[in-house]
Structure formats: C-alpha cells, structure tokens
Design a protein around this motif. Structure first.
Motif, PDB file in Angstrom:
ATOM      1  N   LEU A   9       0.838  -1.207   0.000  1.00 14.02           N
ATOM      2  CA  LEU A   9       0.000   0.000   0.000  1.00 14.02           C
ATOM      3  C   LEU A   9       0.871   1.254   0.000  1.00 14.02           C
ATOM      4  O   LEU A   9       0.600   2.217  -0.721  1.00 14.02           O
ATOM      5  CB  LEU A   9      -0.902   0.016   1.239  1.00 14.02           C
ATOM      6  N   LEU A  39      -6.290   5.379  -0.693  1.00 16.09           N
ATOM      7  CA  LEU A  39      -5.255   4.462  -0.205  1.00 16.09           C
ATOM      8  C   LEU A  39      -4.770   4.869   1.178  1.00 16.09           C
ATOM      9  O   LEU A  39      -4.558   4.014   2.051  1.00 16.09           O
ATOM     10  CB  LEU A  39      -4.085   4.433  -1.189  1.00 16.09           C
ATOM     11  N   LEU A  42      -7.160   3.733   3.752  1.00 15.01           N
ATOM     12  CA  LEU A  42      -6.961   2.310   4.074  1.00 15.01           C
ATOM     13  C   LEU A  42      -5.793   2.134   5.034  1.00 15.01           C
ATOM     14  O   LEU A  42      -5.870   1.360   5.999  1.00 15.01           O
ATOM     15  CB  LEU A  42      -6.688   1.519   2.793  1.00 15.01           C
ATOM     16  N   SER A  45      -6.645   3.205   8.580  1.00 15.60           N
ATOM     17  CA  SER A  45      -7.469   2.231   9.295  1.00 15.60           C
ATOM     18  C   SER A  45      -6.652   0.994   9.646  1.00 15.60           C
ATOM     19  O   SER A  45      -6.873   0.377  10.691  1.00 15.60           O
ATOM     20  CB  SER A  45      -8.708   1.891   8.473  1.00 15.60           C
ATOM     21  N   ALA A  53      -9.237   7.729   9.535  1.00 18.95           N
ATOM     22  CA  ALA A  53      -9.514   7.079   8.253  1.00 18.95           C
ATOM     23  C   ALA A  53     -10.868   7.501   7.717  1.00 18.95           C
ATOM     24  O   ALA A  53     -11.019   7.753   6.513  1.00 18.95           O
ATOM     25  CB  ALA A  53      -9.459   5.560   8.426  1.00 18.95           C
ATOM     26  N   ALA A  57     -11.441   9.436   4.245  1.00 15.72           N
ATOM     27  CA  ALA A  57     -12.253   8.849   3.185  1.00 15.72           C
ATOM     28  C   ALA A  57     -13.385   9.781   2.787  1.00 15.72           C
ATOM     29  O   ALA A  57     -13.693   9.932   1.605  1.00 15.72           O
ATOM     30  CB  ALA A  57     -12.809   7.501   3.644  1.00 15.72           C
TER      31      ALA A  57
END
Lengths: 81, 144
Positions: A9, A39, A42, A45, A53, A57
């Motif tokens: 990631l 990304l 993600l 989180s 997160a 988002a």
C-alpha cells in the motif's frame, strides 16, 4: 496490521503521489489524488486510527475531488509546466 | 424523467444512493460519542449526498434543496451550538461544560446528552457550510 499489505500500500501510495504531480492532464491528476486519499484512508485504518480514516475517506476521497472538479470547469484542462 | 445528463442509469443510481448515504451519515453523527466518526465526518457525508444530487440532477436539486438552505442550516446550527455553550455559563459552569446545562440532573447523563447534541449541531453546521461552499464555487462566487 499486515506487514506485506502495508508495504505494498505504501509503495502504491508513493507512486500515486508522484503521478499526481507529474501527469499533464489536470482531470487525471484529480482522479489520481482521489485514489491517493482512498489508499491513505486504508493505511490509516490498518494503523488503528479509524476516526482519521473516516475523515480522510469522506473528505479527501469524496469532497476534495468534487470541489477540485468543480473548480476545473472554470479553467484550462491541461497543465503548462 | 432524467436529470441534466439524460442518463437513466445515473438518475436511478443517484436516487437510490442518496437516502442510503444520508442514513449512514445520521448513524455516524448520532453514534459519534462512542464509536469512530462524529459530527464532522457525518456532516461531510450529508454534504456529499447533496453535492451528488447537485451534479447528477442539476436544476431539480435546487428546487429540492435551495441555494439559501445551506447557509441557513449552518447559521442555525452554529447559533444552537453557541447557546448550548452559554447555557452552562448561566448555571455556573464553564463554556460547554455539559454537567451544568440542566440544574438538578445527573452529571454523567448530562455529559452524555451534551456531547450528543454538540455532535448533532456540528454535523448540521458542516453539512450546510460545505454545500454553501460548493454552491459558491459553481456560481463563480456571484450571488445567485
């Protein structure tokens, strides 16, 4: 926290960041920046910060992209430099 | 009837998605005091649902959610949040010290409901303000 997932990631994240700076088409740059935000949400989180997160988002992946697209309708689509 | 893009799919998906987004946003706002999320995140989602309507449906969304509504919601929510803060000063506490809002009630109960209502007001404030920012951006900052 899965180490391999976080590693890949992070690699893709850095690639997206460089791509958002380098790409000439500003519409594509907004799309890549939105992917970058998703990304990093993600990653947040996975690192155990669900609050951050969720903010990233909702704000980075949804709203910032829309506001940038709305401002893009007033200007030239191609970057000069 | 379709919106500004003459696409049935876009229209149907938008009309199906917006209520779901708003229900999830209200869930995040009202559960903000004991789970991830809170007023700001839920408010951003509410604003995103309205902006989705603005983009996909065009003029019809301005009939459902007028241009002035964003500023009004943000202003009223800010006023209520400030009042909630000053009520506790009246009864001998500090600004936003929820234990003093209603004299005679249990302090733990009061803090619970105080944080709950603060989250709700913050959510509505963020909702109205972000929709107002989007409206100002697409009209080029001119009063519509």
């Amino acid at each position: 926290m899965i180490l391999e997932l976080d590693f890949w990631l992070m690699i893709v994240l850095i690639m997206f960041a460089i791509l958002a700076l380098e790409v000439k088409d500003l519409l594509a740059a907004v799309g890549v920046l939105t992917g970058y935000s998703f990304l990093i949400a993600l990653l947040f989180s996975a690192l155990g910060a669900p609050d951050v997160a969720l903010t990233e988002a909702a704000l980075g992946a949804a709203l910032t992209g829309v506001l940038l697209l709305a401002s893009l309708t007033f200007m030239n689509r191609n970057s000069k430099d | 009837m379709t919106g500004r893009f003459e696409s049935v799919f876009l229209d149907v998906v938008t009309r199906a998605m917006v209520p779901l987004i708003q229900v999830f946003a209200f869930y995040i706002i009202t559960h903000g005091h004991y789970s991830p999320g809170g007023g700001f995140q839920g408010g951003v989602m509410l604003a995103a649902s309205i902006i989705l309507l603005r983009i996909a449906l065009g003029e019809e969304s301005y009939r459902r959610f007028p241009r002035e509504a964003g500023i009004w919601i943000a202003g009223v929510a800010t006023l209520l949040f400030t009042l909630l803060g000053f009520v506790s000063i009246l009864f001998g506490g500090n600004f936003l010290e929820y234990a003093y809002v209603v004299p005679g009630m249990d302090a733990v109960e009061l803090r619970y409901w105080g944080i709950f209502f603060a989250e709700v007001f913050i959510g509505f404030l963020v909702w109205g303000a972000l929709v107002a920012i989007y409206d100002a951006l697409v009209t080029g900052g001119v009063e519509a």
